[in-house]
Write a protein that holds these residues in place. Sequence first.
Motif, PDB file in Angstrom:
ATOM      1  N   ASN A 142       0.818  -1.216   0.000  1.00 15.49           N
ATOM      2  CA  ASN A 142       0.000   0.000   0.000  1.00 15.49           C
ATOM      3  C   ASN A 142       0.850   1.264   0.000  1.00 15.49           C
ATOM      4  OD1 ASN A 142      -2.488  -1.410   0.023  1.00 15.49           O
ATOM      5  ND2 ASN A 142      -2.152  -1.842   2.189  1.00 15.49           N
ATOM      6  N   GLY A 143       1.951   1.237  -0.739  1.00 20.73           N
ATOM      7  CA  GLY A 143       2.813   2.400  -0.903  1.00 20.73           C
ATOM      8  C   GLY A 143       3.810   2.626   0.199  1.00 20.73           C
ATOM      9  N   GLU A 144       3.820   1.785   1.217  1.00 21.42           N
ATOM     10  CA  GLU A 144       4.746   1.931   2.341  1.00 21.42           C
ATOM     11  C   GLU A 144       5.756   0.792   2.346  1.00 21.42           C
ATOM     12  OE1 GLU A 144       4.659   4.509   4.535  1.00 21.42           O
ATOM     13  OE2 GLU A 144       3.000   5.365   3.375  1.00 21.42           O
ATOM     14  N   GLU A 145       7.006   1.125   2.642  1.00 22.67           N
ATOM     15  CA  GLU A 145       8.039   0.092   2.702  1.00 22.67           C
ATOM     16  C   GLU A 145       7.778  -0.836   3.874  1.00 22.67           C
ATOM     17  OE1 GLU A 145      12.889  -0.380   2.757  1.00 22.67           O
ATOM     18  OE2 GLU A 145      12.010   1.543   2.195  1.00 22.67           O
ATOM     19  N   GLN A 146       7.765  -2.129   3.578  1.00 21.19           N
ATOM     20  CA  GLN A 146       7.481  -3.150   4.581  1.00 21.19           C
ATOM     21  C   GLN A 146       8.562  -4.221   4.563  1.00 21.19           C
ATOM     22  OE1 GLN A 146       4.917  -2.995   6.788  1.00 21.19           O
ATOM     23  NE2 GLN A 146       4.438  -1.013   5.876  1.00 21.19           N
ATOM     24  N   GLY A 147       9.783  -3.801   4.577  1.00 20.00           N
ATOM     25  CA  GLY A 147      10.884  -4.757   4.585  1.00 20.00           C
ATOM     26  C   GLY A 147      11.686  -4.690   3.313  1.00 20.00           C
ATOM     27  N   GLY A 148      12.767  -5.392   3.334  1.00 21.87           N
ATOM     28  CA  GLY A 148      13.628  -5.399   2.168  1.00 21.87           C
ATOM     29  C   GLY A 148      14.766  -6.364   2.338  1.00 21.87           C
ATOM     30  N   PHE A 149      15.687  -6.261   1.431  1.00 21.54           N
ATOM     31  CA  PHE A 149      16.836  -7.163   1.429  1.00 21.54           C
ATOM     32  C   PHE A 149      17.996  -6.456   0.761  1.00 21.54           C
ATOM     33  CE2 PHE A 149      19.490 -10.282  -0.739  1.00 21.54           C
ATOM     34  CZ  PHE A 149      19.840 -11.079   0.334  1.00 21.54           C
ATOM     35  N   ASN A 150      19.189  -6.662   1.291  1.00 18.10           N
ATOM     36  CA  ASN A 150      20.393  -6.133   0.654  1.00 18.10           C
ATOM     37  C   ASN A 150      21.556  -7.060   0.974  1.00 18.10           C
ATOM     38  OD1 ASN A 150      21.715  -3.992  -0.873  1.00 18.10           O
ATOM     39  ND2 ASN A 150      22.883  -3.678   0.994  1.00 18.10           N
ATOM     40  N   ALA A 151      22.335  -7.386  -0.031  1.00 15.01           N
ATOM     41  CA  ALA A 151      23.516  -8.229   0.187  1.00 15.01           C
ATOM     42  C   ALA A 151      24.592  -7.908  -0.828  1.00 15.01           C
ATOM     43  CB  ALA A 151      23.141  -9.710   0.080  1.00 15.01           C
TER      44      ALA A 151
ATOM     45  N   GLU B  86      18.810   9.511  -3.697  1.00 17.85           N
ATOM     46  CA  GLU B  86      19.715   9.824  -4.799  1.00 17.85           C
ATOM     47  C   GLU B  86      20.138   8.541  -5.479  1.00 17.85           C
ATOM     48  OE1 GLU B  86      24.183  10.333  -3.586  1.00 17.85           O
ATOM     49  OE2 GLU B  86      22.955  11.521  -2.214  1.00 17.85           O
ATOM     50  N   ASN B  87      20.511   8.660  -6.737  1.00 13.97           N
ATOM     51  CA  ASN B  87      20.994   7.522  -7.516  1.00 13.97           C
ATOM     52  C   ASN B  87      22.449   7.311  -7.123  1.00 13.97           C
ATOM     53  OD1 ASN B  87      21.871   7.060 -10.978  1.00 13.97           O
ATOM     54  ND2 ASN B  87      21.362   5.510  -9.501  1.00 13.97           N
ATOM     55  N   SER B  88      22.679   6.426  -6.168  1.00 11.86           N
ATOM     56  CA  SER B  88      24.015   6.258  -5.601  1.00 11.86           C
ATOM     57  C   SER B  88      24.813   5.159  -6.293  1.00 11.86           C
ATOM     58  CB  SER B  88      23.900   5.913  -4.117  1.00 11.86           C
ATOM     59  OG  SER B  88      23.322   4.618  -3.974  1.00 11.86           O
ATOM     60  N   HIS B  89      24.182   4.446  -7.193  1.00 11.02           N
ATOM     61  CA  HIS B  89      24.796   3.259  -7.786  1.00 11.02           C
ATOM     62  C   HIS B  89      25.114   2.214  -6.725  1.00 11.02           C
ATOM     63  CE1 HIS B  89      24.876   4.841 -11.807  1.00 11.02           C
ATOM     64  NE2 HIS B  89      25.375   5.958 -11.348  1.00 11.02           N
ATOM     65  N   ARG B  90      24.232   2.155  -5.728  1.00 15.10           N
ATOM     66  CA  ARG B  90      24.217   1.072  -4.752  1.00 15.10           C
ATOM     67  C   ARG B  90      22.812   0.484  -4.818  1.00 15.10           C
ATOM     68  NH1 ARG B  90      28.324   0.428  -0.945  1.00 15.10           N
ATOM     69  NH2 ARG B  90      27.236  -1.559  -0.681  1.00 15.10           N
ATOM     70  N   ALA B  91      22.733  -0.827  -4.833  1.00 14.84           N
ATOM     71  CA  ALA B  91      21.488  -1.517  -5.161  1.00 14.84           C
ATOM     72  C   ALA B  91      20.313  -1.147  -4.268  1.00 14.84           C
ATOM     73  CB  ALA B  91      21.718  -3.034  -5.130  1.00 14.84           C
ATOM     74  N   VAL B  92      20.463  -1.216  -2.969  1.00 12.27           N
ATOM     75  CA  VAL B  92      19.311  -0.961  -2.099  1.00 12.27           C
ATOM     76  C   VAL B  92      18.888   0.504  -2.162  1.00 12.27           C
ATOM     77  CG1 VAL B  92      20.457  -0.489   0.124  1.00 12.27           C
ATOM     78  CG2 VAL B  92      18.239  -1.645   0.067  1.00 12.27           C
ATOM     79  N   ASP B  93      19.832   1.418  -2.294  1.00 12.57           N
ATOM     80  CA  ASP B  93      19.477   2.831  -2.416  1.00 12.57           C
ATOM     81  C   ASP B  93      18.707   3.083  -3.705  1.00 12.57           C
ATOM     82  OD1 ASP B  93      20.846   3.320  -0.058  1.00 12.57           O
ATOM     83  OD2 ASP B  93      22.659   3.985  -1.071  1.00 12.57           O
TER      84      ASP B  93
END
Length: 166
Positions: free
Chosen positions: A38-47, A157-164
């Motif tokens: 519903n438009g809100e961040e509810q978790g994620g993943f980064n590795a 910003e477009n940081s060229h890091r995946a999760v960002d």
Amino acid sequence: MMELWNEFDRLVVFDTETTGIEFGTDRIIEIGAAALENGEEQGGFNALIRLPAGQTLPHFITQLTGITDEQLRDEGVDERTAAEGFCRLLDGAERPLVAYNAQFDLNFLYYLLRPLGLLSVLQKPRFLDALTVYRDRRDFPHKLCNAIEAYGLTGVENSHRAVDDA
């Protein structure tokens, strides 16, 4: 975007950073994703993903992403751990999988998942290329940083890091 929430309860936005642009020979070195409900961040993943022994990052990739060989060695996980973590976000749904320039990331994702026997995770989701949507609605240029600016996304910003970037 409102139409998406009428049809889906959740979507996953993802991005990869790679050692180059050849999906058959280059590798994913970082995968990041954000799950939205519903438009809100509810978790994620980064590795970060370790490179095979003896392989090093091209200098221009370190310059672009800020990711170093030392980071991959010290903070990185093996491909299976990264792939399984990402796959858990897609578990059991036909949720849209969204990326900016999706074909690039999906090609690399395919080459990550295939040898691990995890391709079935890509059978259920629908795919949405945010770049295609942006190109349809805005004039050139079409880089991710242009989309961020055009839509007034503050604190991003477009940081060229995946999760960002996800």
